[in-house]
Design a protein around this motif. Sequence first.
Motif, PDB file in Angstrom:
ATOM      1  N   GLY A 110       1.911  -6.025   6.562  1.00  0.00           N
ATOM      2  CA  GLY A 110       3.061  -6.896   6.364  1.00  0.00           C
ATOM      3  C   GLY A 110       2.950  -7.708   5.090  1.00  0.00           C
ATOM      4  N   ALA A 120       5.944  -9.498  11.155  1.00  0.00           N
ATOM      5  CA  ALA A 120       4.711  -8.706  11.150  1.00  0.00           C
ATOM      6  C   ALA A 120       3.825  -9.067  12.337  1.00  0.00           C
ATOM      7  CB  ALA A 120       3.955  -8.928   9.844  1.00  0.00           C
ATOM      8  N   PRO A 304       9.763  -2.776   7.964  1.00  0.00           N
ATOM      9  CA  PRO A 304       9.241  -3.085   9.301  1.00  0.00           C
ATOM     10  C   PRO A 304       8.976  -1.809  10.113  1.00  0.00           C
ATOM     11  CG  PRO A 304      11.090  -4.496   8.786  1.00  0.00           C
ATOM     12  CD  PRO A 304      11.051  -3.443   7.722  1.00  0.00           C
TER      13      PRO A 304
END
Length: 327
Positions: A110, A120, A304
């Motif tokens: 992240g 994250a 993500p």
Amino acid sequence: MNKTDIYKFIPGILLILIISIAAKLLGGLFPSIGAVLFALLIGIIIRNSFELNEKYNIGIVMVVKKWLKVAIILLGATLSFGSILDIGAQSILVILLVVTGGIAVTLLVGKLMKIDKMLALLIGVGTSICGATAISVVKGVVKAKESIVAYAISTIFFFNILATFLYPVLGQWLQLSVSQMGIWAGTSIHDTSSVVAVGYLLGDEVGEVATTVKLVRTLFILPLVLAISFIMVRRNDSAQSLKGAFPVFILGFLFMSGMYSTGMISEAMSGYLGSIAKFLIVMVMAGVGLQVRWKSIHSLGMKPFLAGFIASVFVGVTSLLFILYIL
């Protein structure tokens, strides 16, 4: 709860029941696929082919959230305390490695990809411990925005569904033993529902191992909440979060196991309760399928999504290597 409230659950429960009966029949005809995967597939097809009325949602959510816990409690009646302790002792090190390593790797990825720190963290927690449940608990400590929570849960949900289909195939291809497959599923598949479903799809023994390992892994929510609360110096929130973090249904699982271990539950009753639990699992997976919206998954951003993919691969591969070469 009054009668009006109870009636609200009926449409969703009836839809799941119909899907589950069909899945059981198909599972009997095609045992290599099994009722669990048929229930999941039928649920996904229905959700993404038709516009389901909102009246179904409350019953679907209730089955997925509540009935899974009932199924796990009933499964306790099929396992002795000795078996639980033995399985727990075998898996504790790999669980510790997966939980700490999975969260650390996700936070690192992240940071490198410049993903929101909170997002994250939630993806790492969901991947490493128990999916949406862990995300929801940690959310209460860090006070994450609802949009971030929804994003994290959607990411985890996708890889959890993927694991439900892949793990049985990979386990058979790798020729893992009953113990190895159970520990692998229990330590690396995200949500409890899919762990139990995959385990029992491959046989009762695999299911027992996978369920027990997953419950031990779920308990890691407690030290995680404590650690996050300490780091963020938020003592007022931590007491409330800890109370909500403890998975009370595990006590029910242990109680039923105690009843079975002392002979208060006979072998015949154990088999009967186990059968009920397995059908409840089929119903839960039908409910999970009915919650899959491809449009929502498709809308996820790539960063993500990639972080979730890396975390899932890390947890799965790390657990598998530990099982193959250290256990």
